[in-house]
Structures are given as structure tokens and as C-alpha cells.
Design a protein around this motif. Structure first.
Motif, PDB file in Angstrom:
ATOM      1  N   UNK A 175      49.436  49.276  43.839  1.00  0.00           N
ATOM      2  CA  UNK A 175      49.161  48.454  45.012  1.00  0.00           C
ATOM      3  C   UNK A 175      50.430  48.000  45.744  1.00  0.00           C
ATOM      4  N   UNK A 176      51.523  48.645  45.477  1.00  0.00           N
ATOM      5  CA  UNK A 176      52.759  48.334  46.201  1.00  0.00           C
ATOM      6  C   UNK A 176      52.966  49.366  47.306  1.00  0.00           C
ATOM      7  N   UNK A 177      53.706  48.950  48.331  1.00  0.00           N
ATOM      8  CA  UNK A 177      53.889  49.812  49.489  1.00  0.00           C
ATOM      9  C   UNK A 177      54.687  51.079  49.196  1.00  0.00           C
ATOM     10  N   UNK A 178      55.553  51.042  48.206  1.00  0.00           N
ATOM     11  CA  UNK A 178      56.554  52.106  48.063  1.00  0.00           C
ATOM     12  C   UNK A 178      56.450  52.887  46.764  1.00  0.00           C
ATOM     13  N   UNK A 179      55.324  52.795  46.080  1.00  0.00           N
ATOM     14  CA  UNK A 179      55.195  53.463  44.779  1.00  0.00           C
ATOM     15  C   UNK A 179      54.149  54.574  44.835  1.00  0.00           C
ATOM     16  N   UNK A 180      54.290  55.454  45.799  1.00  0.00           N
ATOM     17  CA  UNK A 180      53.261  56.461  46.048  1.00  0.00           C
ATOM     18  C   UNK A 180      53.121  57.469  44.917  1.00  0.00           C
ATOM     19  N   UNK A 181      54.196  57.802  44.239  1.00  0.00           N
ATOM     20  CA  UNK A 181      54.077  58.765  43.138  1.00  0.00           C
ATOM     21  C   UNK A 181      53.107  58.254  42.080  1.00  0.00           C
ATOM     22  N   UNK A 213      63.293  38.016  42.863  1.00  0.00           N
ATOM     23  CA  UNK A 213      63.127  39.305  43.523  1.00  0.00           C
ATOM     24  C   UNK A 213      63.159  40.418  42.487  1.00  0.00           C
ATOM     25  N   UNK A 214      62.186  41.325  42.574  1.00  0.00           N
ATOM     26  CA  UNK A 214      62.174  42.530  41.746  1.00  0.00           C
ATOM     27  C   UNK A 214      62.506  43.715  42.634  1.00  0.00           C
ATOM     28  N   UNK A 215      63.466  44.536  42.211  1.00  0.00           N
ATOM     29  CA  UNK A 215      63.822  45.714  42.988  1.00  0.00           C
ATOM     30  C   UNK A 215      63.153  46.935  42.366  1.00  0.00           C
ATOM     31  N   UNK A 216      62.420  47.664  43.180  1.00  0.00           N
ATOM     32  CA  UNK A 216      61.702  48.861  42.727  1.00  0.00           C
ATOM     33  C   UNK A 216      62.095  50.012  43.643  1.00  0.00           C
ATOM     34  N   UNK A 217      62.805  50.978  43.101  1.00  0.00           N
ATOM     35  CA  UNK A 217      63.212  52.134  43.903  1.00  0.00           C
ATOM     36  C   UNK A 217      64.062  51.768  45.099  1.00  0.00           C
ATOM     37  N   UNK A 218      64.843  50.708  44.970  1.00  0.00           N
ATOM     38  CA  UNK A 218      65.696  50.288  46.071  1.00  0.00           C
ATOM     39  C   UNK A 218      65.032  49.341  47.055  1.00  0.00           C
ATOM     40  N   UNK A 219      63.781  48.970  46.810  1.00  0.00           N
ATOM     41  CA  UNK A 219      63.064  48.053  47.704  1.00  0.00           C
ATOM     42  C   UNK A 219      62.872  46.695  47.028  1.00  0.00           C
ATOM     43  N   UNK A 250      43.224  28.073  37.527  1.00  0.00           N
ATOM     44  CA  UNK A 250      42.773  28.053  38.924  1.00  0.00           C
ATOM     45  C   UNK A 250      42.651  26.643  39.485  1.00  0.00           C
ATOM     46  N   UNK A 251      42.979  25.640  38.681  1.00  0.00           N
ATOM     47  CA  UNK A 251      42.735  24.252  39.064  1.00  0.00           C
ATOM     48  C   UNK A 251      43.939  23.554  39.676  1.00  0.00           C
ATOM     49  N   UNK A 252      45.106  24.160  39.618  1.00  0.00           N
ATOM     50  CA  UNK A 252      46.304  23.519  40.138  1.00  0.00           C
ATOM     51  C   UNK A 252      46.976  24.431  41.151  1.00  0.00           C
ATOM     52  N   UNK A 253      47.152  23.936  42.374  1.00  0.00           N
ATOM     53  CA  UNK A 253      47.769  24.753  43.404  1.00  0.00           C
ATOM     54  C   UNK A 253      46.771  25.754  43.964  1.00  0.00           C
ATOM     55  N   UNK A 254      47.127  26.326  45.096  1.00  0.00           N
ATOM     56  CA  UNK A 254      46.220  27.239  45.774  1.00  0.00           C
ATOM     57  C   UNK A 254      46.471  28.677  45.348  1.00  0.00           C
ATOM     58  N   UNK A 255      45.423  29.339  44.903  1.00  0.00           N
ATOM     59  CA  UNK A 255      45.517  30.743  44.513  1.00  0.00           C
ATOM     60  C   UNK A 255      45.423  31.643  45.730  1.00  0.00           C
ATOM     61  N   UNK A 256      46.140  32.747  45.675  1.00  0.00           N
ATOM     62  CA  UNK A 256      45.964  33.823  46.649  1.00  0.00           C
ATOM     63  C   UNK A 256      45.398  35.030  45.935  1.00  0.00           C
ATOM     64  N   UNK A 257      44.622  35.830  46.661  1.00  0.00           N
ATOM     65  CA  UNK A 257      44.221  37.153  46.156  1.00  0.00           C
ATOM     66  C   UNK A 257      45.399  38.079  46.428  1.00  0.00           C
ATOM     67  N   UNK A 258      46.129  38.421  45.399  1.00  0.00           N
ATOM     68  CA  UNK A 258      47.414  39.112  45.570  1.00  0.00           C
ATOM     69  C   UNK A 258      47.351  40.565  45.115  1.00  0.00           C
ATOM     70  N   UNK A 259      46.273  41.240  45.436  1.00  0.00           N
ATOM     71  CA  UNK A 259      46.077  42.616  44.985  1.00  0.00           C
ATOM     72  C   UNK A 259      47.205  43.525  45.471  1.00  0.00           C
ATOM     73  N   UNK A 260      47.617  43.346  46.721  1.00  0.00           N
ATOM     74  CA  UNK A 260      48.626  44.229  47.314  1.00  0.00           C
ATOM     75  C   UNK A 260      49.953  43.493  47.425  1.00  0.00           C
ATOM     76  N   UNK A 261      51.025  44.255  47.412  1.00  0.00           N
ATOM     77  CA  UNK A 261      52.361  43.672  47.512  1.00  0.00           C
ATOM     78  C   UNK A 261      53.162  44.409  48.579  1.00  0.00           C
ATOM     79  N   UNK A 262      53.745  43.620  49.484  1.00  0.00           N
ATOM     80  CA  UNK A 262      54.562  44.171  50.554  1.00  0.00           C
ATOM     81  C   UNK A 262      56.035  43.920  50.256  1.00  0.00           C
ATOM     82  N   UNK A 263      56.870  44.889  50.571  1.00  0.00           N
ATOM     83  CA  UNK A 263      58.302  44.747  50.376  1.00  0.00           C
ATOM     84  C   UNK A 263      58.883  43.776  51.405  1.00  0.00           C
TER      85      UNK A 263
END
Length: 546
Positions: free
Chosen positions: A282-288, A362-368, A379-392
Motif C-alpha cells: 500500500x505504499x506509492x513506491x513499492x510496485x515490485x 522517517x523511514x526510507x524505502x528505496x530512496x523515498x 481506540x479510546x485516546x486520540x483520533x484514529x486515521x484509516x491509514x491503509x495507504x502511505x504517501x511519500x
């Protein structure tokens, strides 16, 4: 006159599709289209003359899946993921989003009209290509493959339409006249015919990465088989007493045998596997990694000229768009989704998290660079996001901050294994069915833990209950849950069992429960379409009194 207006609407969509393809549509990686001469005044009468135009037309057929913001490019994710036991919205945030998050959709909802038009525009494009390609001088092998790809896409568009609306008009001719709704039996017979043809004709791998191949078709045949088999066994929609949407005609044994046959072929011959890292799907740059597991994807382009993007911004960690964050948080995970996971399941931390800031690790993956969200432990503290996808980091991409050139998995090998488990259980092989659940969980185990921990934690005496939970853990926010709850006849139970006192986002649960009725397993036929075509009556049950 109304029928003529309806037909012309889809004719116009054809020209738009061809134009988008010709000016450089990259949704299937068709670099050879980049820089092509724009067909600014393309019509179906002066097109379909050469092999290159056939390829451009095929790209236009694929583009319909993306559909700009109207389909998988953005809005369909709200429509299919919202109003389930996975995520919810709150009142007042958006006239186009809130009704889907709170199961308050009416037949006048503009996004539904856009979905209907978008999928039928795609169907019409495929029908034009299928009808015209025989007259084009080109290699016969490639010609047959193009027709098979077009039939695959035609089947796919009908497939989503019928799962959303039930009985729909079947369209297999170019620029069709408006017609009546046809029963789900007739619709699925056409879908299976199209997928079967594609399965028999297409090669193991497409010439262009991301396009449909033999195993894409096999996978969707398995999906169809499981949908039909489970709908029949569970009695999906029986209480509505609406014959057009009835599954009484289904032979469940035959349907599940199709699942077994197709998944056997995929596993033994398809060459797909569970990629090592779940988050790489689900990351933008991990197509392989994505192509290792994904049987079919929705691609996007990094060419700013055509702007064919996927929009992940509502399904990524909340935070500044400049560092890859989303800024809306319109659809939020429910506590029940969080609670399905054991703490040692890495899928929980990936699929649901808190925000990112410029001070995040920051995590670097393939230079990104990927900014890492704050991990959620409850789920009771702070606001959760649905974080299925990750953008560089947006500074590293040539397109707008809000846009993504990453692909979107539509059918994964993990789903194939889960579908097979479902079918094997139907045929009384529960031990092997449970082994397949364990196989899917292996990569989900946090380092230092063991898969047995997850197997023990997730075990249910009722295998189907465990399977449905596992499908949510693996596939949440990938537009499967709505259809799973409906086909297993578990939707009402899932909504009524939600709690309003656990999880910060669950405060909207009473609104969702008040709006929920069993007839909402189907969306209403868009009112604007019924005004254009009187033959679309009757409306789906429950929506007639709007």
C-alpha cells in the motif's frame, strides 16, 4: 427523447475516454501513449482504424475504472467502505460523504449517479472496442487479446454495478438504448461469460504491467463463485421478497466448486505469492512487491499533463499534505475494527494509526521518505486515521501534494487464499480451511512473536465467523467489507452490535444504527437515471417512499 438523451450521454463519455487515452493516459503503464497526437475531436465513426487506435481505445476502457474522482479514483472508496462495521463518519462534514458513512443514502445522492454513469460509460467503451476491432488490420493474436481484455473489463463493471444495485440493465452493444433492469441471475450469467472468455484467451502475464491477464479473470471468477454461493447459503435478501434481486436460482455447490477450481489453478500455475511485507502492498513506491501479490490493480500516472491520479488523502495518516499526510479524516475506523486485532498483529499498526507531523520519524524505502505515524495502542485516546495507504514525502514527487501516482490493489493473492478457505469449508474440509487462514497470518506476526499466538487469539468455534473477521483484518478499507457483510447476511447483526461508548469515533454509531435497515444491502437506483429511463422501475425495496 429521454432514451435518446441517455444514449448520447454515454456516447459523449466514449469520446472523453479516447481523448484521455490519446493525450497520455498512464493507468496501465502505456508509455507508448505519452506524447501521442491528441484526438481532440475523436468520434466513434472516425476512430478504430488502426492497431494503435485499438490500443488507445483499450487504455480508455481501463481509465473508466479510475473514473476521475467518481469511481476508484476517490469517491467509490467512501461509498463502499463507509456505513459498515469498519469505519464511520459524522454528521455535517460533507453532503456527499456523510450519507454513505451513516447509511443515510437516498436515490438522489449525486455520487451514486456518478458511479452509475461512470461504470456504464466504461461498459460502452468496451462494447465499442469489441464491435469495431474485427475490422482493424492487426495481428490476430493481439486482436483476440484486446477483445478478451475488453470483455474482462465489461464483466468487471457489470460485477460492481450488480453488487451495488442488484438487478441492472445488461449492456453488450455499443450506444445501447435504455432498457429494463434484468435479474441478478441474468447479470451474473453475462459476467461469468465475460470472465470465462478472458480466462481462456488472456496470457499468464499482460504485455503491460497492471493490465488484466488470465489470472485476473480466474480470480474474479472465484470472487463471483464465492459471492453467489454465500448469498444462496445465507439467504441474502430473502426477507425483502424482491424477485429481481433473488439468489434462489443459485446452485451453491456449483458456485463453490468454481471457487475451488479457479483458486487451485491460481495457486498451482499463477505465480503469485504473499509478498513479504504487508505494508509494501500500500505504499506509492513499492510496485515490485505489489505486483508479486496483486492479480489486478488500478494504476495511476506521474505525468502532470493528464492528471490521472489515485487519491489516497482520506486513507492515509492525518497530517500535512507536504509530508504525505491526509487532511480530511472524513472516514474513521471504528473501535470494533481496532479490537479485531491482537497487539502482535502488524496489520493493526499499519491499517489504523494516529497522525504524522514534521517531527515524526522517517523511514526510507528505496530512496523515498515516508513519515511514520504515531502508533495507536487503543481506540479510546486520540483520533484514529484509516491509514491503509502511505504517501511519500511530497517533495519527492512531481505531482500535486494531494495526488498519488501509486497503484491501488483491487484483487490480491491473500483474498484468493481466503476465498479458497471459504469454499473448502463449504465442502467439509475445515482443517485445510483453517490452515489457509494461518498462511495468511504468517506475515502479520510481529517480530518476536509466533503465528500460533494469532491463531489462538483469533480462533472461533464458528469457522465462518472467524473467516469474516480475518477478511476484515486482512482486507479492511479495500472496498470488500460491504459486500462481505451482505453476502453472508451479517450486515444487520454487524451494525446493531456496534458500541457507542468505546472509541472516540463510535459516538456516531447511534446515527448509523438509526438509519440502518436490512434493505440497505442494496443502494437505490439513482433517481436521475429512473427519470431518464422509466424501464428501470421498480426501485429497490425500501427506497420508494423517499
Amino acid at each position: 427523447m429521454k432514451n435518446e438523451k441517455n444514449m448520447n450521454k454515454y456516447k459523449n463519455k466514449i469520446g472523453i475516454g479516447l481523448l484521455m487515452a490519446a493525450v497520455g493516459f498512464g493507468a496501465v503503464g502505456c508509455d507508448k501513449f505519452l506524447g501521442s497526437e491528441p484526438y481532440s475531436f475523436t468520434s466513434t465513426e472516425n476512430f478504430y482504424k488502426t492497431a494503435d487506435e485499438a490500443e488507445i481505445a483499450l487504455a480508455g476502457c481501463y481509465e473508466a475504472l479510475h473514473g476521475g474522482n467518481n469511481l476508484f479514483g476517490r469517491n467509490l472508496l467512501f461509498i463502499l467502505n463507509g456505513g459498515t462495521d469498519e469505519c464511520i463518519t459524522r454528521a455535517g462534514i460533507s453532503n456527499n460523504v456523510t450519507p454513505f458513512g451513516l447509511a443515510a443514502v437516498s436515490s438522489s445522492a449525486a455520487p451514486l449517479k456518478a458511479v452509475w454513469e461512470g461504470f456504464y460509460a466504461g461498459i460502452n467503451r468496451t462494447n465499442h472496442l469489441i464491435a469495431k476491432i474485427d475490422a482493424i488490420e492487426m495481428g490476430e493474436s493481439r486482436k483476440e487479446q484486446i477483445k478478451a481484455e475488453a470483455r474482462f473489463l465489461r464483466g468487471l463493471y457489470h460485477y460492481y454495478l450488480t453488487m451495488m444495485f442488484g438487478a441492472i440493465p445488461i449492456k453488450t452493444e455499443p450506444d445501447p438504448e435504455a432498457g429494463p433492469r434484468q435479474s441478478v441471475q441474468e447479470v451474473y450469467e453475462q459476467i461469468i461469460s465475460d470472465f470465462q472468455h478472458a480466462y481462456e484467451i488472456l496470457p499468464d502475464r499482460a504485455r503491460i504491467q497492471g493490465a488484466a491477464n488470465k489470472w485476473s479473470a480466474a480470480g474474479y471468477l472465484a470472487k463471483v463463485g464465492a459471492y453467489l454461493g454465500s448469498a444462496k447459503v445465507s439467504g441474502m435478501g430473502n426477507e425483502l421478497n424482491f424477485e429481481l434481486n433473488s439468489f434462489g436460482w443459485v446452485d451453491a455447490e456449483e458456485a463453490y466448486q468454481l471457487v475451488v477450481d479457479m483458486t487451485t489453478a491460481i495457486i498451482q500455475e499463477g505465480g503469485y505469492d504473499l509478498t513479504e511485507r504487508y505494508d509494501f502492498l500500500f505504499r506509492e513506491t513499492t510496485r515490485d512487491a505489489q505486483y508479486e501479490e496483486c492479480l489486478f490493480t488500478i494504476e495511476a500516472s506521474s505525468a502532470t499533463a493528464n492528471g490521472t491520479y489515485n487519491r489516497y488523502s482520506d486513507w492515509v495518516p492525518f497530517g500535512p499534505a507536504s509530508i504525505g499526510g491526509g487532511t480530511t479524516r472524513w472516514m474513521c475506523p471504528l473501535a470494533e475494527t481496532f479490537d479485531r486485532y491482537h497487539a502482535n498483529d502488524v496489520r493493526r499498526a499499519h491499517n489504523m494509526a494516529r497522525n504524522i507531523t514534521v517531527n515524526s520519524a522517517v523511514e526510507e524505502i528505496g530512496g523515498y521518505r515516508y513519515y511514520q505515524p504515531t502508533v495507536a495502542t487503543t481506540p479510546d485516546q486520540g483520533y484514529l486515521s484509516a491509514t491503509k495507504y502511505r504517501q511519500r514525502d511530497a517533495a519527492q514527487k512531481p505531482i500535486p501534494q494531494w495526488a498519488s501516482d501509486g497503484l491501488m490493489p483491487l484483487l490480491r493473492y491473500a483474498d484468493i487464499l481466503l476465498l479458497r478457505a471459504e469454499a473448502l469449508y463449504y465442502f467439509d474440509d475445515e482443517p485445510e480451511a483453517r490452515n489457509l487462514l494461518a498462511e495468511v497470518r504468517v506475515r502479520a506476526v510481529r517480530e518476536g512473536s509466533m503465528v500460533e499466538t494469532l491463531n489462538t487469539s483469533y480462533h472461533r468455534v464458528d469457522f465462518m465467523e472467524e473467516l469474516l473477521d480475518e477478511r476484515s483484518r486482512e482486507l479492511c478499507f479495500e472496498s470488500h467489507r460491504r459486500f462481505d457483510l451482505a453476502r453472508f447476511n451479517k450486515y444487520t447483526e454487524a451494525i446493531t452490535s456496534l458500541q457507542s461508548t468505546r472509541g472516540l469515533h463510535n459516538v456516531a454509531v447511534p446515527d448509523l444504527q438509526a438509519n440502518w435497515h436490512p434493505y440497505r444491502i442494496w443502494f437505490p437506483i439513482p433517481l436521475a437515471e429512473m427519470d431518464l429511463n422509466a424501464e428501470l422501475k421498480p426501485q429497490n425495496p425500501g427506497y420508494g417512499a423517499e
